[in-house]
Design a protein around this motif. Structure first.
Motif, mmCIF file in Angstrom:
data_model
loop_
_atom_site.group_PDB
_atom_site.id
_atom_site.type_symbol
_atom_site.label_atom_id
_atom_site.label_comp_id
_atom_site.label_asym_id
_atom_site.label_seq_id
_atom_site.Cartn_x
_atom_site.Cartn_y
_atom_site.Cartn_z
ATOM 1 N N ILE A 168 -13.119 -0.779 2.017
ATOM 2 C CA ILE A 168 -13.557 -0.790 0.622
ATOM 3 C C ILE A 168 -12.984 -2.039 -0.020
ATOM 4 N N THR A 169 -13.844 -2.969 -0.349
ATOM 5 C CA THR A 169 -13.430 -4.244 -0.930
ATOM 6 C C THR A 169 -13.732 -4.223 -2.429
ATOM 7 N N ILE A 170 -12.714 -4.468 -3.222
ATOM 8 C CA ILE A 170 -12.880 -4.488 -4.680
ATOM 9 C C ILE A 170 -12.526 -5.885 -5.165
ATOM 10 N N GLU A 171 -13.538 -6.623 -5.523
ATOM 11 C CA GLU A 171 -13.349 -8.006 -5.965
ATOM 12 C C GLU A 171 -13.312 -8.084 -7.493
ATOM 13 N N VAL A 201 -9.550 4.234 5.930
ATOM 14 C CA VAL A 201 -10.027 3.287 4.925
ATOM 15 C C VAL A 201 -9.020 2.161 4.719
ATOM 16 N N GLU A 202 -9.486 0.930 4.855
ATOM 17 C CA GLU A 202 -8.661 -0.222 4.479
ATOM 18 C C GLU A 202 -9.168 -0.755 3.149
ATOM 19 N N ARG A 229 -9.208 9.973 6.410
ATOM 20 C CA ARG A 229 -8.053 10.446 7.180
ATOM 21 C C ARG A 229 -6.793 9.755 6.694
ATOM 22 N N CYS A 230 -6.941 8.517 6.274
ATOM 23 C CA CYS A 230 -5.793 7.760 5.758
ATOM 24 C C CYS A 230 -6.313 6.537 5.018
ATOM 25 N N GLY A 231 -5.427 5.874 4.302
ATOM 26 C CA GLY A 231 -5.767 4.643 3.605
ATOM 27 C C GLY A 231 -4.734 3.588 3.929
#
Length: 467
Positions: A168-171, A201-202, A229-231
């Motif tokens: 998930i990229t938040i620019e 999720v990265e 499952r994790c971040g």
């Protein structure tokens, strides 16, 4: 030449002890956190006459049932028994326990990073779903069940199936009054409570990089509410600076060597993700939940949705949620009266969170009662040194001791039936804060705004002219 790998795969691959033909792997566990509710795992160990595999890698924390008012003597007998059982197990098995008499005590997902026990590249387990918080440091961290707790206690390993990878990229740049909590609620609302199911999720992008470690922990903490499952967030200089000088972190030349390794923990440029999501920070506004799932969230300036305009499956759920929450389709979210507020939990009880709430409350009076429970005794002491406790008290809120408190209501801190709470916690499920309690999730600053207004409110006007 090896194939490009994601951050998640690098950490996972470095901890595989063996892998079965079906792809399920046995992973080494670097840190195992246990709390009062972990007594089932120790009971299983005792029933088999087994010793703890790695006491030095096990850490006990009193938090879920920790009394935040009146001390242990004021707690119910069953809570006193659970706390003492954890301390007894710690003494019997020889692992470190941050008990109620320890000045470092606090919520497990707060004190792990605070004490430098959480480090980049580690695998971290705890019998609590929000263990994903520790992924903010580039660690592979996830919650486990009671049977798995016993397995880790006995072997220091855990069986896991490798999840898919999602980025998930938040620019862009977040607007005034918008925080990591809003970022998390925004993506969960857009993708759904199962939007990241089966994925690690990265989080990436300029808006993520501009977050403090506290903000990154909030973001990773809420990964579970989107089904992940994790971040994870790749370590950078912000990570290194946060960890420098922490009690359990490496020191001296060893720290410098470790930092070099940590900075290499990043997804390779050509690494492939099973799913990519791109968000614009400018589109994220101060957000509140209206229903009984974190996915049921909207900007505070929006109105309660009309189930009639939703797909059939979601429409029925929305009707049930609105009935439980006592809300009417079409009514503005802002102005919805509340009965109480809560600032705390492993999601938003760090010093940055308390400062954000205090910035809104300073010189103002809350129209409703509320409870503020810092994430650890260290944070509590720091907040008192900065005078934040006086701001909360003068505003009319109660300043309490650290613990999970009103997030899960296990220690007697609950919201009354039918009462509406503006809360910094992570779940707004039915009865989560008490039987019949109605919970609206939001950031610490938004909770402070709700306290001042006596109802759900946009924090942005209240921040004008303030740092």
């Amino acid at each position: 030449m090896s194939a490009p790998r994601t951050l998640f795969d690098k950490v996972w691959d470095g901890h595989v002890v063996l892998e079965r033909p079906d792809g399920v792997a046995l992973l080494w566990v670097d840190r195992h956190f246990v709390h009062e509710g972990s007594h089932h795992g120790f009971a299983k160990l005792a029933a088999r006459g087994m010793a703890l595999a790695q006491p030095e890698l096990t850490f006990g924390v009193v938090d879920h049932y920790a009394p935040t008012r009146g001390g242990l003597a004021a707690a119910a007998p069953d809570i006193q028994r659970m706390v003492r059982t954890l301390e007894t197990n710690a003494e019997a098995h020889g692992f470190r326990c941050f008990g109620l008499d320890d000045p470092r005590q606090g919520i497990v997902h707060v004190i792990g990073p605070e004490q430098g026990l959480t480090l980049p590249g580690l695998t971290i387990n705890c019998g609590d779903s929000h263990t994903s918080t520790h992924g903010a440091f580039g660690a592979l961290a996830f919650g486990i069940g009671a049977t798995e707790v016993a397995h880790v206690l006995a072997t220091q390993t855990i069986w896991q199936k490798r999840p898919k990878r999602m980025r998930i990229t938040i620019e862009g740049v977040l607007g005034p009054g918008v925080s990591a909590k809003d970022m998390a609620l925004c993506w969960i609302a857009r993708l759904g409570a199962d939007g990241a199911q089966g994925h690690a999720v990265e989080y990436a992008g300029a808006a993520v990089r501009n977050l403090s470690m506290e903000g990154r922990m909030t973001l990773c903490n809420l990964s579970i509410e989107g089904g992940a499952r994790c971040g994870l967030v790749a370590p950078d200089q912000v990570t290194v600076d946060y960890l420098h000088g922490r009690p359990f972190a490496p020191a001296g030349p060893e720290f410098d060597r470790a930092a070099q390794v940590w900075m290499d923990l990043a997804s390779d440029a050509q690494a492939l993700f099973d799913r990519e999501i791109l968000l614009d920070a400018a589109d994220i506004a101060p957000t509140v939940t209206w229903g009984t799932s974190p996915e049921e969230a909207l900007p505070v300036t929006a109105s309660v949705p009309d189930p009639a305009g939703l797909p059939q499956g979601r429409a029925e759920r929305a009707r049930e949620a609105l009935d439980y929450m006592g809300l009417i389709p079409g009514q503005p979210l802002a102005g919805t009266p509340i009965d109480t507020v809560f600032i705390g939990s492993c999601t938003n009880a760090r010093i940055e969170d308390l400062r954000a709430a205090a910035a809104v409350l300073s010189g103002r009076r809350a129209k409703v009662p509320g409870l503020v429970s810092p994430g650890s005794r260290k944070i509590k002491a720091q907040a008192e040194q900065e005078g934040l406790d006086r701001i909360f008290i003068e505003a009319g809120l109660e300043w309490a001791e650290p613990g999970c408190s009103m997030c899960v209501g296990m220690n007697g801190d609950i919201v009354g039936a039918g009462k509406r709470c503006a809360s910094t916690t992570n779940r707004n499920f039915r009865g989560r804060q008490g039987r019949g309690a109605r919970t609206h999730l939001m950031s610490p600053a938004m909770v402070a705004a709700a306290a001042v207004a006596g109802g759900l409110a946009d924090v942005r006007p209240l921040l004008e002219g303030r740092a």
